[in-house]
Motif scaffolding. Structure first.
Motif, short mmCIF file in Angstrom:
data_model
loop_
_atom_site.label_atom_id
_atom_site.label_comp_id
_atom_site.label_asym_id
_atom_site.label_seq_id
_atom_site.Cartn_x
_atom_site.Cartn_y
_atom_site.Cartn_z
N VAL A 199 0.40 -21.73 11.72
CA VAL A 199 -0.57 -22.38 12.70
C VAL A 199 -1.82 -22.41 12.34
CG1 VAL A 199 -1.21 -22.21 15.05
CG2 VAL A 199 1.21 -22.11 14.63
N ILE A 216 -5.36 -23.35 22.06
CA ILE A 216 -4.02 -22.65 21.88
C ILE A 216 -4.06 -21.43 22.86
CG2 ILE A 216 -2.73 -21.36 20.17
CD1 ILE A 216 -3.82 -23.34 18.03
N ARG A 224 1.59 -23.31 20.82
CA ARG A 224 0.89 -24.35 19.99
C ARG A 224 1.98 -25.48 19.54
NH1 ARG A 224 -1.87 -28.13 18.46
NH2 ARG A 224 -2.41 -28.25 16.36
N THR A 246 2.08 -17.27 20.90
CA THR A 246 0.82 -18.50 20.37
C THR A 246 1.67 -19.48 19.68
OG1 THR A 246 -0.52 -16.49 20.00
CG2 THR A 246 -1.09 -18.35 18.76
#
Length: 191
Positions: free
Chosen positions: A53, A153, A16, A12
């Motif tokens: 994030v 994302i 991103r 992830t």
């Protein structure tokens, strides 16, 4: 499941940031003889990167709410939005401020047209707080912007990684236990 969570969160963060997963993102092997239930420093670091994030997504969604310029205002709107009505005392406790400060906060939100304050028909010594249509729109916009930021994302991950991430995050939330409402509302999250 910890290894899956680490892998998913690493993917992830990589998606991103536009990174390619490489060996520098691979957690080091657990030290021989170490307690397997204790997370490694690398596992903790991967989770912290993913948290950054999510915090950035949250901060961006709040910053784009031009109708509200103060984080405390957003917190108050989310607290009130989470219930049919909220008392001034409940609001003060939820956002962690003194009752007189909460009253002044409500004055500003009423003046901005985001909050409606009325006497509680069941208790004349209390007031009931409800969002106005404009207040509900601010909260809905922040939630929508947050979801709009998270969707791409997730789209950058394979369906298998998303499934694993969702399961791992459910396990993570369960392991964390109950999170205080005031902690959730601090950055505009809800139950």
């Amino acid at each position: 499941m910890a290894r899956n969570l680490t892998s998913c969160l690493r993917a992830t963060v990589a998606a991103r940031k536009g990174w390619q997963e490489d060996s520098s993102m691979t957690p080091r092997a657990r030290v021989a003889g170490a307690d397997p239930t204790t997370p490694t420093d690398d596992e903790v670091e991967v989770v912290l990167r993913a948290c950054r994030v999510l915090v950035a997504v949250t901060a961006r969604s709040l910053a784009e709410a031009s109708e509200v310029t103060d984080l405390l205002h957003i917190r108050a709107l989310f607290v009130v939005s989470d219930q049919a009505s909220t008392s001034l005392t409940e609001l003060a406790e939820a956002v962690g401020i003194h009752l007189t400060r909460a009253s002044r906060l409500c004055d500003r939100l009423v003046k901005a047209g985001l909050l409606h304050r009325a006497d509680d028909p069941a208790n004349r010594r209390q007031v009931v707080l409800r969002l106005t249509p404009a207040g509900r729109e601010v909260v809905a916009t922040v939630r929508r912007r947050r979801a709009d930021a998270i969707a791409p994302i997730l789209a950058g991950m394979s369906p298998e990684s998303r499934d694993t991430l969702v399961q791992a995050l459910e396990d993570f939330a369960r392991a964390a236990g109950v999170v205080a409402d005031s902690d959730l509302w601090a950055l505009g999250w809800e139950r």
